[in-house]
Design a protein around this motif. Structure first.
Motif, PDB file in Angstrom:
ATOM      1  N   LYS A   8       0.967  -1.272  -0.072  1.00  0.00           N
ATOM      2  CA  LYS A   8       0.044  -0.097  -0.021  1.00  0.00           C
ATOM      3  C   LYS A   8       0.877   1.092   0.006  1.00  0.00           C
ATOM      4  O   LYS A   8       1.804   1.224   0.815  1.00  0.00           O
ATOM      5  CB  LYS A   8      -1.124   0.003   1.119  1.00  0.00           C
ATOM      6  N   ILE A   9       0.336   2.107  -0.716  1.00  0.00           N
ATOM      7  CA  ILE A   9       0.967   3.568  -0.889  1.00  0.00           C
ATOM      8  C   ILE A   9       0.166   4.454  -0.045  1.00  0.00           C
ATOM      9  O   ILE A   9      -1.086   4.737  -0.213  1.00  0.00           O
ATOM     10  CB  ILE A   9       1.179   4.017  -2.553  1.00  0.00           C
ATOM     11  N   LEU A  29       5.534   3.972   1.446  1.00  0.00           N
ATOM     12  CA  LEU A  29       4.873   2.701   1.505  1.00  0.00           C
ATOM     13  C   LEU A  29       4.184   3.107   2.873  1.00  0.00           C
ATOM     14  O   LEU A  29       4.676   3.525   4.047  1.00  0.00           O
ATOM     15  CB  LEU A  29       5.680   1.701   1.616  1.00  0.00           C
ATOM     16  N   VAL A  30       2.886   2.442   3.105  1.00  0.00           N
ATOM     17  CA  VAL A  30       2.281   2.508   4.365  1.00  0.00           C
ATOM     18  C   VAL A  30       3.305   1.617   5.640  1.00  0.00           C
ATOM     19  O   VAL A  30       3.242   1.855   6.596  1.00  0.00           O
ATOM     20  CB  VAL A  30       0.731   1.826   4.371  1.00  0.00           C
ATOM     21  N   THR A  31       3.561   0.470   5.100  1.00  0.00           N
ATOM     22  CA  THR A  31       4.457  -0.486   5.676  1.00  0.00           C
ATOM     23  C   THR A  31       5.294  -0.995   4.688  1.00  0.00           C
ATOM     24  O   THR A  31       4.923  -1.336   3.799  1.00  0.00           O
ATOM     25  CB  THR A  31       3.638  -1.377   6.611  1.00  0.00           C
ATOM     26  N   MET A  32       6.564  -1.383   5.126  1.00  0.00           N
ATOM     27  CA  MET A  32       7.402  -2.113   4.331  1.00  0.00           C
ATOM     28  C   MET A  32       7.728  -3.318   4.860  1.00  0.00           C
ATOM     29  O   MET A  32       8.177  -3.733   5.958  1.00  0.00           O
ATOM     30  CB  MET A  32       8.901  -1.514   4.521  1.00  0.00           C
ATOM     31  N   ILE A  40       8.263  -8.851  -7.169  1.00  0.00           N
ATOM     32  CA  ILE A  40       7.364  -7.992  -7.936  1.00  0.00           C
ATOM     33  C   ILE A  40       6.579  -7.289  -6.891  1.00  0.00           C
ATOM     34  O   ILE A  40       5.942  -7.838  -5.753  1.00  0.00           O
ATOM     35  CB  ILE A  40       6.740  -8.825  -9.152  1.00  0.00           C
ATOM     36  N   LEU A  41       6.331  -5.844  -7.138  1.00  0.00           N
ATOM     37  CA  LEU A  41       5.561  -5.234  -6.110  1.00  0.00           C
ATOM     38  C   LEU A  41       4.347  -4.732  -6.843  1.00  0.00           C
ATOM     39  O   LEU A  41       4.330  -4.151  -7.746  1.00  0.00           O
ATOM     40  CB  LEU A  41       6.322  -4.078  -5.637  1.00  0.00           C
ATOM     41  N   ARG A  42       3.195  -5.067  -6.480  1.00  0.00           N
ATOM     42  CA  ARG A  42       1.749  -4.607  -6.744  1.00  0.00           C
ATOM     43  C   ARG A  42       1.474  -3.384  -5.863  1.00  0.00           C
ATOM     44  O   ARG A  42       0.982  -3.687  -4.957  1.00  0.00           O
ATOM     45  CB  ARG A  42       0.773  -5.788  -7.110  1.00  0.00           C
ATOM     46  N   LEU A  43       1.447  -2.080  -6.367  1.00  0.00           N
ATOM     47  CA  LEU A  43       1.192  -1.116  -5.563  1.00  0.00           C
ATOM     48  C   LEU A  43      -0.305  -0.736  -5.793  1.00  0.00           C
ATOM     49  O   LEU A  43      -0.844  -0.643  -6.870  1.00  0.00           O
ATOM     50  CB  LEU A  43       2.084   0.168  -6.257  1.00  0.00           C
ATOM     51  N   VAL A  44      -0.886  -0.482  -4.549  1.00  0.00           N
ATOM     52  CA  VAL A  44      -2.399  -0.078  -4.482  1.00  0.00           C
ATOM     53  C   VAL A  44      -2.370   1.322  -3.560  1.00  0.00           C
ATOM     54  O   VAL A  44      -1.403   1.301  -2.876  1.00  0.00           O
ATOM     55  CB  VAL A  44      -3.282  -1.052  -3.889  1.00  0.00           C
ATOM     56  N   ASP A  45      -3.157   2.179  -3.544  1.00  0.00           N
ATOM     57  CA  ASP A  45      -3.450   3.100  -2.709  1.00  0.00           C
ATOM     58  C   ASP A  45      -4.281   2.806  -1.485  1.00  0.00           C
ATOM     59  O   ASP A  45      -4.611   1.421  -1.267  1.00  0.00           O
ATOM     60  CB  ASP A  45      -4.204   4.242  -3.364  1.00  0.00           C
ATOM     61  N   GLU A  46      -4.280   3.478  -0.541  1.00  0.00           N
ATOM     62  CA  GLU A  46      -4.990   3.171   0.682  1.00  0.00           C
ATOM     63  C   GLU A  46      -6.537   2.534   0.561  1.00  0.00           C
ATOM     64  O   GLU A  46      -6.894   2.195   1.354  1.00  0.00           O
ATOM     65  CB  GLU A  46      -4.985   4.246   1.689  1.00  0.00           C
ATOM     66  N   ASN A  48      -7.202   0.728  -1.873  1.00  0.00           N
ATOM     67  CA  ASN A  48      -7.035  -0.731  -2.566  1.00  0.00           C
ATOM     68  C   ASN A  48      -7.233  -0.507  -4.192  1.00  0.00           C
ATOM     69  O   ASN A  48      -7.258  -1.519  -4.739  1.00  0.00           O
ATOM     70  CB  ASN A  48      -7.650  -1.877  -1.880  1.00  0.00           C
ATOM     71  N   ARG A  49      -7.199   0.573  -4.442  1.00  0.00           N
ATOM     72  CA  ARG A  49      -7.085   0.867  -6.027  1.00  0.00           C
ATOM     73  C   ARG A  49      -5.510   0.863  -6.632  1.00  0.00           C
ATOM     74  O   ARG A  49      -4.916   1.424  -6.174  1.00  0.00           O
ATOM     75  CB  ARG A  49      -7.563   2.427  -6.395  1.00  0.00           C
ATOM     76  N   PHE A  50      -5.690   0.011  -7.490  1.00  0.00           N
ATOM     77  CA  PHE A  50      -4.329  -0.256  -8.367  1.00  0.00           C
ATOM     78  C   PHE A  50      -3.774   0.986  -8.796  1.00  0.00           C
ATOM     79  O   PHE A  50      -4.288   1.652  -9.571  1.00  0.00           O
ATOM     80  CB  PHE A  50      -4.601  -1.323  -9.470  1.00  0.00           C
ATOM     81  N   LEU A  51      -2.375   0.875  -8.615  1.00  0.00           N
ATOM     82  CA  LEU A  51      -1.432   2.318  -9.107  1.00  0.00           C
ATOM     83  C   LEU A  51      -0.595   1.760 -10.187  1.00  0.00           C
ATOM     84  O   LEU A  51      -0.440   2.050 -11.229  1.00  0.00           O
ATOM     85  CB  LEU A  51      -0.724   2.790  -8.034  1.00  0.00           C
TER      86      LEU A  51
END
Length: 396
Positions: A8-9, A29-32, A40-46, A48-51
């Protein structure tokens, strides 16, 4: 198959990634999570929307890089083959230029894959890996690379030890072994390079436009002092441009035979030039004692260097270095001030220049300004990727 996890970003950082910022930082990152490099990192916002999707790789800039904004895009050999082919098409003008046979063909995040650069040396490739994370993708990336371009041989430089330094090793990977030296051309001038002789090859390709400008516009009839001269590449360009004499100063003893070789491969007599191993600041003292002055002074120091007697860092000492140079530059002479220090933007660098001239009570005019050349592709969303700053200063 490379592992993939979702991270999560933070809300305040999400917008920068939406706008195309390619570098992943721990602070975003919210947490590392405790994960292996290369994951592979799948980034989502808080919410949970894909970034975006990228990979985890620690280097001094951050903890990874964004690779795609398409959630369904697999990060596989086919993806990287397309990435490489697109980058090589951008350099077609260089591939078609017989007078220049050494240039960058893939520039990390500028071409869509942060952490890896690829340089072309007359048919041979040199890959530079900047994190353990990207190095774990090596087999996939090499397979993609060989589908995208035909090569004579491939070398690598690993730059990801604990201090971010080059890892000593045999750098040859596969194909044919390059001659030593390998003679490449840049704007019609020969340069001797060594692809398996430590971290550097003998020439800094990002200074090509600067060397051409020295040769074509500023060298004729001038005496030149080339400090931190390495293998003397700036001096070779100056000599081709009609410089009367060059003085080459570098603290490393091996710079002497390396510089002589560069003159020799261009059928220029190194005995007609001064080539010495000396600390640059000690040389400035010598020049002042002997009342020496030059029509052109070239300053391209490393960001940080330590000798037995002195420590130099651009952040603290560039102003002093420039002041010492001003003192031995003839009226209407040229100082070429250059740095690749990432901590300075061009505006800050110009402030350092202004302060040095003010302290010396001299006036100046900026007559040329350079950043990275066209083959060192950068992204507008990542300004710090355009690290090179070069000013041609006319000393009044």
């Amino acid at each position: 198959m490379v592992n993939e996890i979702t991270v999560k970003i933070k809300k305040k950082s999400a917008q920068s990634y939406i706008k195309g910022y390619p570098l992943l930082t721990k602070e975003a990152l919210v947490t590392m999570p405790d994960i292996e490099e290369g994951t592979i990192l799948r980034l989502v916002d808080e919410s949970n929307r894909f970034l975006a999707k990228g990979y985890h790789g620690n280097q001094n800039k951050g903890i990874g890089w964004i690779l795609t904004y398409d959630e369904k895009q697999p990060l596989d050999e086919a993806f990287f083959t397309i990435l490489f082919r697109e980058a090589f098409v951008k350099r077609q003008v260089f591939f078609n230029d017989d007078t220049t046979t050494a240039f960058r063909i893939f520039n990390g995040e500028g071409d869509g894959l942060g952490g890896l650069t690829i340089d072309y040396y007359d048919g041979f490739l040199v890959l530079q890996w900047y994190s353990q994370g990207i190095y774990k993708w090596k087999s996939t990336l090499l397979a993609a690379l060989k589908k995208a371009i035909n090569t004579l041989g491939i070398y690598e430089k690993r730059r990801f030890d604990a201090k971010g330094q080059y890892l000593e090793s045999d750098d040859f990977l596969e194909g044919h072994i390059a001659p030593e030296p390998l003679i490449v051309k840049e704007n019609g001038i020969n340069y001797a390079v060594y692809l398996n002789d430590g971290a550097m090859t003998g020439i800094f390709l990002d200074q090509r436009d600067v060397r051409k400008t020295i040769c074509d516009t500023y060298a004729a009839g001038r005496t030149v002092l080339n400090t931190f001269s390495y293998t003397g590449a700036f001096s070779i360009a100056a000599a081709f441009g009609g410089a009367i004499h060059t003085t080459n100063v570098d603290v490393a003893n091996r710079s002497i035979p390396k510089t002589r070789e560069q003159f020799t491969v261009n059928k220029l007599d190194p005995a007609e030039h001064t080539i010495m191993a000396e600390d640059v600041f000690q040389y400035f003292k010598y020049a002042n004692r002997k009342a020496l002055a030059f029509d052109m002074v070239i300053l391209d120091p490393p960001s940080f260097a330590r000798t037995k007697k002195t420590t130099f860092s651009v952040a603290k000492d560039y102003g002093k270095l420039l002041e010492e140079s001003i003192a031995i530059t003839n009226p209407n002479g040229i100082i070429i001030a250059s740095t690749n220090y990432a901590g300075y933007g061009m505006d800050k660098f110009k402030q350092v220049v202004q302060g040095a001239f003010k302290n010396q009570g001299r006036e100046y005019k900026i007559v040329e300004q350079f950043t990275l050349p066209a083959d060192f592709v950068t992204q507008s969303s990542f300004r710090e990727g355009d690290y090179l700053k070069v000013l041609f200063l006319e000393v009044k």
